[in-house]
Motif scaffolding. Structure first.
Motif, short mmCIF file in Angstrom:
data_model
loop_
_atom_site.label_atom_id
_atom_site.label_comp_id
_atom_site.label_asym_id
_atom_site.label_seq_id
_atom_site.Cartn_x
_atom_site.Cartn_y
_atom_site.Cartn_z
N GLY A 504 -52.95 -4.80 -19.49
CA GLY A 504 -53.49 -3.57 -18.92
C GLY A 504 -53.58 -2.41 -19.90
O GLY A 504 -53.38 -2.59 -21.10
N PRO A 505 -53.92 -1.22 -19.35
CA PRO A 505 -54.22 -0.06 -20.19
C PRO A 505 -53.06 0.91 -20.39
O PRO A 505 -53.28 2.00 -20.92
CB PRO A 505 -55.33 0.62 -19.37
N SER A 506 -51.83 0.57 -20.00
CA SER A 506 -50.75 1.56 -20.17
C SER A 506 -50.49 1.77 -21.66
O SER A 506 -50.77 0.90 -22.49
CB SER A 506 -49.47 1.08 -19.48
N ALA A 507 -49.94 2.93 -21.99
CA ALA A 507 -49.69 3.26 -23.40
C ALA A 507 -48.76 2.23 -24.04
O ALA A 507 -48.95 1.84 -25.19
CB ALA A 507 -49.10 4.66 -23.50
N GLU A 508 -47.75 1.74 -23.29
CA GLU A 508 -46.82 0.76 -23.86
C GLU A 508 -47.53 -0.54 -24.23
O GLU A 508 -47.13 -1.23 -25.16
CB GLU A 508 -45.69 0.38 -22.87
N GLU A 509 -48.56 -0.91 -23.46
CA GLU A 509 -49.26 -2.15 -23.74
C GLU A 509 -50.24 -1.99 -24.90
O GLU A 509 -50.45 -2.91 -25.69
CB GLU A 509 -50.04 -2.60 -22.49
N LEU A 510 -50.86 -0.80 -24.98
CA LEU A 510 -52.00 -0.60 -25.89
C LEU A 510 -51.62 -0.31 -27.34
O LEU A 510 -52.39 -0.58 -28.24
CB LEU A 510 -52.82 0.60 -25.41
N HIS A 511 -50.43 0.28 -27.54
CA HIS A 511 -50.16 0.82 -28.88
C HIS A 511 -49.08 0.03 -29.61
O HIS A 511 -47.96 -0.07 -29.16
CB HIS A 511 -49.77 2.30 -28.77
N THR A 512 -49.49 -0.54 -30.74
CA THR A 512 -48.54 -1.30 -31.56
C THR A 512 -48.60 -0.77 -32.99
O THR A 512 -48.74 0.43 -33.20
CB THR A 512 -48.84 -2.81 -31.50
N PHE A 513 -48.49 -1.64 -33.97
CA PHE A 513 -48.33 -1.20 -35.34
C PHE A 513 -48.83 -2.27 -36.30
O PHE A 513 -48.92 -3.45 -35.95
CB PHE A 513 -46.85 -0.93 -35.64
N LEU A 514 -49.17 -1.82 -37.49
CA LEU A 514 -49.42 -2.73 -38.61
C LEU A 514 -48.50 -2.25 -39.73
O LEU A 514 -48.53 -1.08 -40.11
CB LEU A 514 -50.88 -2.65 -39.06
N ILE A 515 -47.68 -3.16 -40.24
CA ILE A 515 -46.80 -2.83 -41.36
C ILE A 515 -47.29 -3.65 -42.55
O ILE A 515 -47.51 -4.85 -42.44
CB ILE A 515 -45.33 -3.18 -41.02
N GLY A 516 -47.50 -2.97 -43.68
CA GLY A 516 -48.00 -3.66 -44.86
C GLY A 516 -47.30 -3.18 -46.12
O GLY A 516 -46.47 -2.26 -46.07
N PRO A 517 -47.62 -3.78 -47.27
CA PRO A 517 -46.96 -3.44 -48.52
C PRO A 517 -47.11 -1.96 -48.87
O PRO A 517 -48.15 -1.36 -48.58
CB PRO A 517 -47.69 -4.29 -49.57
N GLY A 518 -46.06 -1.40 -49.46
CA GLY A 518 -46.05 0.02 -49.81
C GLY A 518 -47.29 0.47 -50.57
O GLY A 518 -47.82 1.54 -50.30
N GLY A 519 -47.77 -0.35 -51.50
CA GLY A 519 -48.89 0.09 -52.32
C GLY A 519 -50.26 -0.30 -51.77
O GLY A 519 -51.28 0.03 -52.37
N ALA A 520 -50.31 -1.00 -50.63
CA ALA A 520 -51.59 -1.52 -50.14
C ALA A 520 -52.46 -0.40 -49.56
O ALA A 520 -51.95 0.55 -48.99
CB ALA A 520 -51.34 -2.59 -49.09
N PRO A 521 -53.79 -0.52 -49.72
CA PRO A 521 -54.70 0.51 -49.19
C PRO A 521 -54.92 0.36 -47.69
O PRO A 521 -56.04 0.12 -47.25
CB PRO A 521 -55.99 0.24 -49.98
#
Ligand SMILES: [Zn+2]
Length: 547
Positions: A504-521
């Motif tokens: 569904g469309p709740s904020a908890e469902e919709l929003h996550t993250f991408l974690i990548g290398p410190g120097g990556a663009p």
């Protein structure tokens, strides 16, 4: 704990052995390799809670040191693993409205855990595009992403690719090690459970059994197998790897996204991150870039059946809304149909209790479907098919292969959208119109579009929700009506028996993250998983041009 030390020491030995046996060549100059770790079902807000509470000490340390950096990601609608992975792995906006849905044009259901369904959807919708893990490996994913080796992917779970299974399983060292370690941990968990059981027999048995089963199955055996298989791939220098740890999602479904059992799973996933990170460090010449991401979050829900005397939504809709085929033919010239519909909806909203026999039948149907066989009537009556998939349920009018507009639906069933949206256990009711999607909420009809966010207008992320709903209702396989239990009058509701749910469309469902290398663009923010595709494909291009 001494046992952990022993296990760790043995692990080092095995690691070193595998390394010597399996070390592959480094990539060509300038090329880098890709490792994506998915933590299934983890929203950004729960991740932040986990980091703040010290449940993921290793990930926190890497973020603090700047070895890794975090970007916000919106995952689009539905907030569900297959839709996310199709978009991320192939860069297409998929026709995947949920984890379980009906395709009216082909007259067939798609249910991802069923053998063959994921593979069919992948072949149809990826459209021959190259996947982000082409030539690599994927573990625990819905789709293969083009991987040559895939293990425990939904697409292959019943029919694994020969090489994937053979390489993973016949690797004697890996398998033996997994077996020894998993058996030891199983024994430890069983021993702990036994002690608790002796201390408080009744409560502990009821409370702990399901948790123990999940813990041993998902969190011990499968996670260990993935750790070892991915470690082996890293030593070999496989060009791209996508591994999905299911621990958190499974516990969050069972107990809720912020339940302590779900949060505890984060610690185990953090240990896997540490192990894979260390292997990457041991083979710097392999040039791995390390990513961690999540495909969706979860919302805390009440199961619908708890609100409706143990009845599933399909049953309630057929018994009380679509109960009379004659009603379908309703027209302004035949008001009797209208009256019957009105009384049906009234009964539906009041939650009238069914008879004892009906209840027993429903119980059999829900918990032991194999006793009755695949019961068509459970999902389909009078040319109406209902599929419950989570906090979402789809209503299809199957006499028409194309999606119906709300005008066409209400010609048949006047006032249906408004009435349903006022019912117990229903939040949003979505439909299509000639002017774009409409959303019914608490008995009111809203248009959804560029400058119209309807019931979502007050949200900070209203534009993201609107874009998600526009995408969802543009999918031919989304129901003629899409019911969401999210934001129902009494709180979030799921149409299957679970405490945590998503789609569904709740904020908890919709929003996550991408974690990548410190120097990556990394991009500043990801607005939809399709944006991940060109980003991750640069690894393939670099690899190809360099090779
Ligand atoms: Zn899930």
């Amino acid at each position: 704990m001494p046992l952990d030390d022993v296990v760790l020491a043995l692990q080092h030995l095995v690691d070193r052995f595998i390394r010597r046996a399996r070390l592959g060549p480094p990539p060509a100059a300038g090329a880098r390799r890709l490792l994506i770790v998915q933590i299934d079902g983890l929203s950004r807000s729960v991740l932040e809670q986990g980091l703040a509470e010290g449940r993921m000490p290793f990930l926190r340390r890497l973020l603090k040191r700047g070895d890794l950096q975090l970007r916000p990601m919106a995952v689009g609608m539905p907030t569900s693993t297959p839709a996310f992975q199709m978009a991320a792995m192939y860069g297409v906006r998929p026709d995947i409205p949920g984890f379980h849905f009906h395709d009216k044009r082909r007259r067939e259901d798609v249910y991802f855990p069923r053998a063959g369904d994921a593979a069919r959807v992948e072949a149809q919708q990826a459209g021959g595009r190259r996947g982000i893990v082409a030539g690599g490996s994927s573990y625990g994913c819905v789709f293969t992403g083009g991987a040559a080796d895939s293990l425990f992917s939904f697409a292959m779970i019943k029919r694994p690719t020969g090489t994937g299974l053979v390489r993973a399983v016949t690797n004697f060292v890996v398998l033996t090690w997994v077996a020894v370690k998993a058996l030891t941990l199983t024994a430890v968990e069983l021993g702990r459970a036994l002690l608790r059981l002796i201390a408080d027999p009744v409560a502990e048995w009821q409370r702990g059994f399901k948790s123990l089963a999940i813990k041993i199955g998902i969190s011990v055996w499968i996670r260990q197998l993935f750790n070892l298989a991915v470690s082996r791939d890293l030593y070999r220098g496989v060009p791209a790897i996508y591994v999905n740890y299911l621990d958190y999602d499974v516990f969050a479904h069972a107990y809720g996204p912020r339940h302590r059992r779900a949060l505890r799973a984060l610690r185990r996933v953090d240990r896997s991150l540490r192990q894979l990170w260390r292997v990457c460090r041991r083979v710097p010449e392999h040039q791995y870039d390390f990513y961690v991401l999540s495909d969706h979050g979860q919302a805390h829900c009440t199961p619908f059946e708890k609100l409706r005397d143990g009845r599933r939504i399909e049953r309630v809709l057929f018994d009380e809304v679509f109960k009379d085929a004659a009603v379908r033919e309703v027209t302004p010239a035949r008001p009797s149909g209208r009256r019957r519909l009105a009384s049906g909806i009234k009964a539906y909203r009041s939650g009238r209790a069914p008879g004892v026999f009906q209840r027993f039948f429903n119980y059999l149907e829900d918990d032991f479907p194999w006793v009755l066989g695949e019961l068509r009537e459970a999902r389909e009556q009078h040319d109406v098919r209902v599929i419950a998939a989570g906090p979402n349920a789809f209503v299809y009018f199957i006499d028409e292969p194309q999606p119906l507009t709300i005008q066409q639906i209400e010609d048949r069933w006047p006032g249906l959208g408004e009435s349903l949206s006022r019912s117990v256990g229903v939040g949003y009711v979505l439909a299509r119109s000639t002017e774009g999607p409409v959303c019914f909420w608490r008995g009111k009809r809203y248009r959804i579009g560029d400058s119209e966010a309807g019931p979502f207008a007050g949200r900070e992320d209203a534009a993201t929700v609107v874009a998600g709903i526009v995408d969802l209702m543009a999918m031919p396989s989304a129901g003629d009506l899409v019911l969401y239990g999210i934001d129902a009058a009494g709180g979030n509701v799921s149409y299957i028996a679970e405490t945590g749910a998503h789609a569904g469309p709740s904020a908890e469902e919709l929003h996550t993250f991408l974690i990548g290398p410190g120097g990556a663009p990394l991009p500043d923010a990801i607005r939809h998983p399709v944006e991940l595709y060109p980003y991750f494909m640069t690894y393939q291009e670099r690899h190809r041009t360099a090779a």
